[in-house]
Motif scaffolding. Structure first.
Motif, PDB file in Angstrom:
ATOM      1  N   UNK A  75       0.921  -1.095  -0.054  1.00  2.17           N
ATOM      2  CA  UNK A  75       0.034   0.015   0.212  1.00  2.17           C
ATOM      3  C   UNK A  75       0.875   1.153   0.220  1.00  2.17           C
ATOM      4  N   UNK A  76       1.872   1.407   0.897  1.00  6.87           N
ATOM      5  CA  UNK A  76       2.721   2.333   1.050  1.00  6.87           C
ATOM      6  C   UNK A  76       3.477   2.485  -0.391  1.00  6.87           C
ATOM      7  N   UNK A  77       3.920   1.475  -0.905  1.00  6.58           N
ATOM      8  CA  UNK A  77       4.622   1.449  -2.200  1.00  6.58           C
ATOM      9  C   UNK A  77       4.053   2.222  -3.306  1.00  6.58           C
ATOM     10  N   UNK A  78       2.551   1.502  -3.366  1.00 10.28           N
ATOM     11  CA  UNK A  78       1.789   1.988  -4.562  1.00 10.28           C
ATOM     12  C   UNK A  78       1.489   3.502  -4.445  1.00 10.28           C
ATOM     13  N   UNK A  79       0.967   3.790  -2.901  1.00 12.54           N
ATOM     14  CA  UNK A  79       0.747   5.182  -2.907  1.00 12.54           C
ATOM     15  C   UNK A  79       2.001   6.055  -3.348  1.00 12.54           C
ATOM     16  N   UNK A  80       3.045   5.918  -2.708  1.00 10.26           N
ATOM     17  CA  UNK A  80       4.166   6.657  -3.214  1.00 10.26           C
ATOM     18  C   UNK A  80       4.393   6.733  -4.689  1.00 10.26           C
ATOM     19  N   UNK A  81       4.451   5.685  -5.309  1.00  7.12           N
ATOM     20  CA  UNK A  81       4.719   5.476  -6.460  1.00  7.12           C
ATOM     21  C   UNK A  81       3.700   6.007  -7.845  1.00  7.12           C
ATOM     22  N   UNK A  82       2.225   5.957  -7.386  1.00  4.79           N
ATOM     23  CA  UNK A  82       1.345   6.715  -8.229  1.00  4.79           C
ATOM     24  C   UNK A  82       1.338   8.215  -7.857  1.00  4.79           C
ATOM     25  N   UNK A  83       1.293   8.677  -6.532  1.00  5.82           N
ATOM     26  CA  UNK A  83       1.236   9.909  -6.190  1.00  5.82           C
ATOM     27  C   UNK A  83       2.491  10.647  -6.947  1.00  5.82           C
ATOM     28  N   UNK A  84       3.851   9.987  -7.099  1.00  2.00           N
ATOM     29  CA  UNK A  84       4.943  10.737  -7.417  1.00  2.00           C
ATOM     30  C   UNK A  84       4.701  10.789  -9.111  1.00  2.00           C
ATOM     31  N   UNK A  85       4.021   9.643  -9.738  1.00  2.00           N
ATOM     32  CA  UNK A  85       3.812   9.889 -11.272  1.00  2.00           C
ATOM     33  C   UNK A  85       2.629  10.935 -11.528  1.00  2.00           C
ATOM     34  N   UNK A  86       2.012  10.823 -10.705  1.00  2.00           N
ATOM     35  CA  UNK A  86       0.828  12.005 -10.881  1.00  2.00           C
ATOM     36  C   UNK A  86       1.101  13.444 -10.681  1.00  2.00           C
ATOM     37  N   UNK A  87       2.250  13.645  -9.814  1.00  2.00           N
ATOM     38  CA  UNK A  87       2.833  14.872  -9.369  1.00  2.00           C
ATOM     39  C   UNK A  87       3.557  15.173 -10.871  1.00  2.00           C
ATOM     40  N   UNK A  88       4.355  14.317 -11.289  1.00  2.00           N
ATOM     41  CA  UNK A  88       5.231  14.496 -12.425  1.00  2.00           C
ATOM     42  C   UNK A  88       4.299  14.866 -13.607  1.00  2.00           C
ATOM     43  N   UNK A  89       3.228  14.150 -13.821  1.00  2.00           N
ATOM     44  CA  UNK A  89       2.321  14.492 -14.978  1.00  2.00           C
ATOM     45  C   UNK A  89       1.640  15.762 -14.647  1.00  2.00           C
ATOM     46  N   UNK A  90       1.442  16.335 -13.808  1.00  2.00           N
ATOM     47  CA  UNK A  90       0.695  17.585 -13.255  1.00  2.00           C
ATOM     48  C   UNK A  90       1.602  18.589 -13.585  1.00  2.00           C
ATOM     49  N   UNK A  91       3.116  18.229 -13.268  1.00  2.00           N
ATOM     50  CA  UNK A  91       4.064  19.524 -13.520  1.00  2.00           C
ATOM     51  C   UNK A  91       4.314  19.636 -15.141  1.00  2.00           C
ATOM     52  N   UNK A  92       4.236  18.478 -15.732  1.00  2.00           N
ATOM     53  CA  UNK A  92       4.325  18.407 -17.266  1.00  2.00           C
ATOM     54  C   UNK A  92       3.324  19.177 -17.763  1.00  2.00           C
ATOM     55  N   UNK A  93       1.854  18.981 -17.078  1.00  2.00           N
ATOM     56  CA  UNK A  93       0.862  19.753 -17.668  1.00  2.00           C
ATOM     57  C   UNK A  93       0.877  20.918 -17.496  1.00  2.00           C
TER      58      UNK A  93
END
Length: 243
Positions: A75-93
């Protein structure tokens, strides 16, 4: 061409012949693979402990500890991984959004050139790009899909990923423990329960692959059995060495 109130049989045939499965797996892929991970890792842990000639009480405690630790870790790994990916995408957007405001003509030309590279007539490509850019949010969505390969309105949720990973791992990990919880004190029922679960998970995975259900089931069962055998052997070896 169809008459009012009459269904065009060509359209019906086209619709029926173009029904596809969810090739991305949707919820099925992460749920099934999370359960597989729980099954294989906890089965390996329990067989390793059993190989060292530990008591059934020690084995079940190890299994429950492995379930809890693995589920929270997933759960911790998935949360961190998906949150980091989402933040990267939002920065690029945000970068793309600024470019659309700062250099709209350049972005229109960029989109038109992309359509031209795909075989669209240059004049038509320019008109399509112009029309799509009339709505800034629509333009952002188009550029995000074409340049980043993402849909701004359909970004993954870290919370959903964490919760689904936690429960799918826990469901898989509890299967080897179940026989012990019902009073059985030998290892083999736990192994058989886990291997049956692996076969079922593998068969379910065939829904999002081109493999037959029995091939996918047997493949996962074989891999799980191999992992259990190796960890049992290591447990026996370390148990003798420590003893």
């Amino acid at each position: 061409m169809s008459l009012a109130g009459v269904t065009d049989p060509t359209h019906v045939a086209h619709r029926d012949n173009h029904t596809h499965r969810d090739v991305n797996g949707g919820w099925l892929r992460p749920a099934v693979f999370g359960a597989m991970d729980g099954l294989v890792s906890n089965l390996g842990l329990m067989t390793g402990v059993a190989g060292s000639a530990a008591s059934s009480q020690t084995i079940v405690i190890a299994g429950l500890a492995g379930l809890a630790a693995g589920a929270f870790s997933m759960a911790a790994g998935e949360y961190t991984s998906v949150a980091s990916q989402r933040e990267l995408v939002q920065a690029e957007l945000e970068i793309e959004r600024r470019e659309l405001r700062r250099s709209p003509r350049a972005e229109i030309k960029e989109l038109a050139a992309l359509y031209e590279s795909r075989g669209v007539d240059p004049e038509l490509a320019g008109k399509v790009a112009e029309q799509l850019h009339r709505d800034p949010e629509q333009a952002l969505e188009i550029h995000a899909r074409e340049e980043l390969g993402v849909d701004p309105g359909d970004l993954p949720s870290p919370t959903v990923a964490a919760v689904s990973s936690f429960f799918s791992f826990a469901v898989g990990a509890v299967l080897p423990v179940l026989p012990y919880l019902f009073g059985i004190t030998t290892l083999w029922p736990a192994v058989l329960c886990a291997l049956l679960g692996l076969f079922v998970c593998g068969a379910v995975v065939s829904r999002v692959t081109a493999r037959s259900w029995w091939f996918s089931g047997l493949r996962q069962l074989t891999l799980g059995a191999a992992a259990a055998a190796v960890t049992y052997g290591l447990g026996a070896l370390f148990g003798v060495a420590v003893g």
